[in-house]
Scaffold this motif. Structure first.
Motif, PDB file in Angstrom:
ATOM      1  N   GLU A 187       0.515  -1.268  -0.246  1.00 18.24           N
ATOM      2  CA  GLU A 187       0.199   0.032  -0.065  1.00 18.24           C
ATOM      3  C   GLU A 187       0.948   1.104   0.326  1.00 18.24           C
ATOM      4  OE1 GLU A 187      -2.913  -3.542   1.665  1.00 18.24           O
ATOM      5  OE2 GLU A 187      -0.922  -2.766   2.004  1.00 18.24           O
ATOM      6  N   ALA A 190       2.401   1.746  -3.418  1.00 18.03           N
ATOM      7  CA  ALA A 190       1.849   2.006  -4.774  1.00 18.03           C
ATOM      8  C   ALA A 190       0.847   3.513  -3.896  1.00 18.03           C
ATOM      9  CB  ALA A 190       0.319   1.562  -4.367  1.00 18.03           C
ATOM     10  N   VAL A 257      -6.496   3.410  -1.127  1.00 18.63           N
ATOM     11  CA  VAL A 257      -5.681   2.307  -1.219  1.00 18.63           C
ATOM     12  C   VAL A 257      -5.770   1.265  -1.059  1.00 18.63           C
ATOM     13  CG1 VAL A 257      -3.729   2.473   0.508  1.00 18.63           C
ATOM     14  CG2 VAL A 257      -3.324   1.031  -1.763  1.00 18.63           C
ATOM     15  N   CYS A 259      -4.738  -3.416  -1.612  1.00 14.83           N
ATOM     16  CA  CYS A 259      -4.090  -4.416  -2.633  1.00 14.83           C
ATOM     17  C   CYS A 259      -4.229  -5.742  -2.422  1.00 14.83           C
ATOM     18  CB  CYS A 259      -2.590  -4.079  -1.945  1.00 14.83           C
ATOM     19  SG  CYS A 259      -1.588  -2.399  -2.586  1.00 14.83           S
ATOM     20  N   CYS A 264      -2.205  -3.301  -7.204  1.00 18.76           N
ATOM     21  CA  CYS A 264      -2.560  -2.086  -5.658  1.00 18.76           C
ATOM     22  C   CYS A 264      -3.840  -1.088  -6.456  1.00 18.76           C
ATOM     23  CB  CYS A 264      -2.009  -1.716  -5.055  1.00 18.76           C
ATOM     24  SG  CYS A 264      -0.841  -2.375  -3.509  1.00 18.76           S
ATOM     25  N   ILE A 293      -2.275  -0.769 -10.491  1.00 15.52           N
ATOM     26  CA  ILE A 293      -0.890  -0.579 -10.523  1.00 15.52           C
ATOM     27  C   ILE A 293      -0.959  -2.485  -9.688  1.00 15.52           C
ATOM     28  CG2 ILE A 293       1.671   0.068  -9.316  1.00 15.52           C
ATOM     29  CD1 ILE A 293      -0.337   2.195  -7.806  1.00 15.52           C
ATOM     30  N   ILE A 295       2.450  -4.350  -8.452  1.00 16.97           N
ATOM     31  CA  ILE A 295       3.282  -4.154  -7.583  1.00 16.97           C
ATOM     32  C   ILE A 295       4.040  -5.326  -8.301  1.00 16.97           C
ATOM     33  CG2 ILE A 295       4.186  -4.398  -5.517  1.00 16.97           C
ATOM     34  CD1 ILE A 295       2.793  -1.785  -6.479  1.00 16.97           C
ATOM     35  N   PRO A 299       7.045  -1.073 -10.008  1.00 14.14           N
ATOM     36  CA  PRO A 299       6.216  -1.561 -10.773  1.00 14.14           C
ATOM     37  C   PRO A 299       4.936  -0.313 -11.933  1.00 14.14           C
ATOM     38  CG  PRO A 299       6.529  -0.526  -8.216  1.00 14.14           C
ATOM     39  CD  PRO A 299       7.549   0.017  -9.023  1.00 14.14           C
TER      40      PRO A 299
END
Length: 310
Positions: A187, A190, A257, A259, A264, A293, A295, A299
């Motif tokens: 998190e 991201a 956020v 994930c 994420c 994204i 990760i 990323p």
């Protein structure tokens, strides 16, 4: 006085440093670090600048490699001759990364470092000097070089102790901020990635495009349409040319956020302003953003959506 010691780890959380600043009420940061991860050093430098702290470097301690970037964060910067060491950045690609991605990552990394150096008020020629030396041949800067390149910004005839009015012997009450565990929750990675991407859209066109090139996956769900990277870059290039001057600020309290399984989603709100000196036009407003994204060591954005608020 706050002493930052140890290497900078990749994606390193810097809570220990901010907590130490708050608890110690220190106004001066001193380093004892051989360097480490460039991104973490830059993030620390920005925290130092945002907190209004000064930096002081003593020759009997160490500040080399990436540490020199963190040092630049000081509002007032004083260093003894031979106390700051620089060399060519080491920006290694991840295993399995294509040559194209590796080149984009290198360009982005170099551009990001230069952008940061300029942001901190130092001369980008510092990186030209550093690029002549590899990590096994660190170049320690003289007093005149540091002044000329604006690595330091105190009067040349002042000693570090006089300039910052602190003792050159670390105070026994100093708080040490050792490098914390380099592991970081996805998190946090991201959020930092998205914030950096949005706010650095305001860099000059070359830097902003290099960052975009390195940040997007080969195919992206781009505002509801599956789009390849080259088309995204053309869209960004066209926008940057239309609005050469840009500024963005992510609202911290707006960020959400989540994930799961190395993916994420980051959403929130940012304020923006763009200008075109040639057409004498300016626009500003508020926009919502949403990114998905992938990760990993580097990323990548796999989905992007956003809308300007009326």
């Amino acid at each position: 006085m706050l002493v930052v010691s140890g290497e900078f780890g990749a994606n390193e959380p810097l809570n220990a440093f901010t907590n130490a600043v708050a608890s110690s009420r220190a106004r001066v940061v001193v380093f004892n670090s051989p360097g480490g991860n460039v991104g973490s050093a830059i993030r620390l430098g920005r925290i130092i600048r945002a907190a209004g702290l000064d930096t002081l470097q003593l020759r009997q301690l160490q500040c080399a490699s990436a540490c020199s970037l963190a040092f630049l964060g000081g509002v007032h910067r004083v260093a003894e001759p031979g106390s700051i060491g620089v060399h060519r950045p080491s920006l290694k690609p991840a295993d399995g990364m294509s040559n194209e991605d590796a080149e984009a990552r290198f360009q982005f990394g170099t551009a990001a470092i230069i952008s940061y150096v300029v942001e901190m008020g130092a001369d980008p020629k510092l990186m030209e000097l550093a690029s002549s030396y590899d990590k096994h041949d660190i170049r320690y800067l003289s007093a005149s070089e540091m002044a000329e390149l604006r690595v330091t910004n105190a009067a040349a005839n002042q000693s570090p102790a006089d300039a910052l009015q602190v003792s050159t012997t670390p105070d026994p009450a100093s708080v040490s901020a050792p490098a914390p565990d380099a592991r970081q929750q996805p998190e946090s990675v991201a959020v930092a990635f998205v914030r950096d991407l949005i706010e650095h859209h305001g860099d000059n066109n070359d830097f902003a495009l290099a960052q975009a090139q390195a940040s997007y996956a080969p195919m992206v769900d781009y505002h509801g349409k599956l789009t390849n990277l080259s088309s995204i870059m053309e869209d960004k290039r066209s926008y940057y040319q239309r609005w050469p001057e840009r500024g963005y600020n992510v609202r911290n309290d707006s960020i959400v956020v989540s994930c799961a399984n190395d993916r994420c989603k980051v959403s929130g709100i940012f304020d923006w302003i763009v200008r075109s000196p040639s057409t004498h036009k300016q626009e500003k407003g508020v926009a919502d953003f949403s990114y998905e994204i992938a990760i990993g060591p580097y990323p990548k954005i796999i989905a992007e959506r956003g809308d300007v608020r009326p």
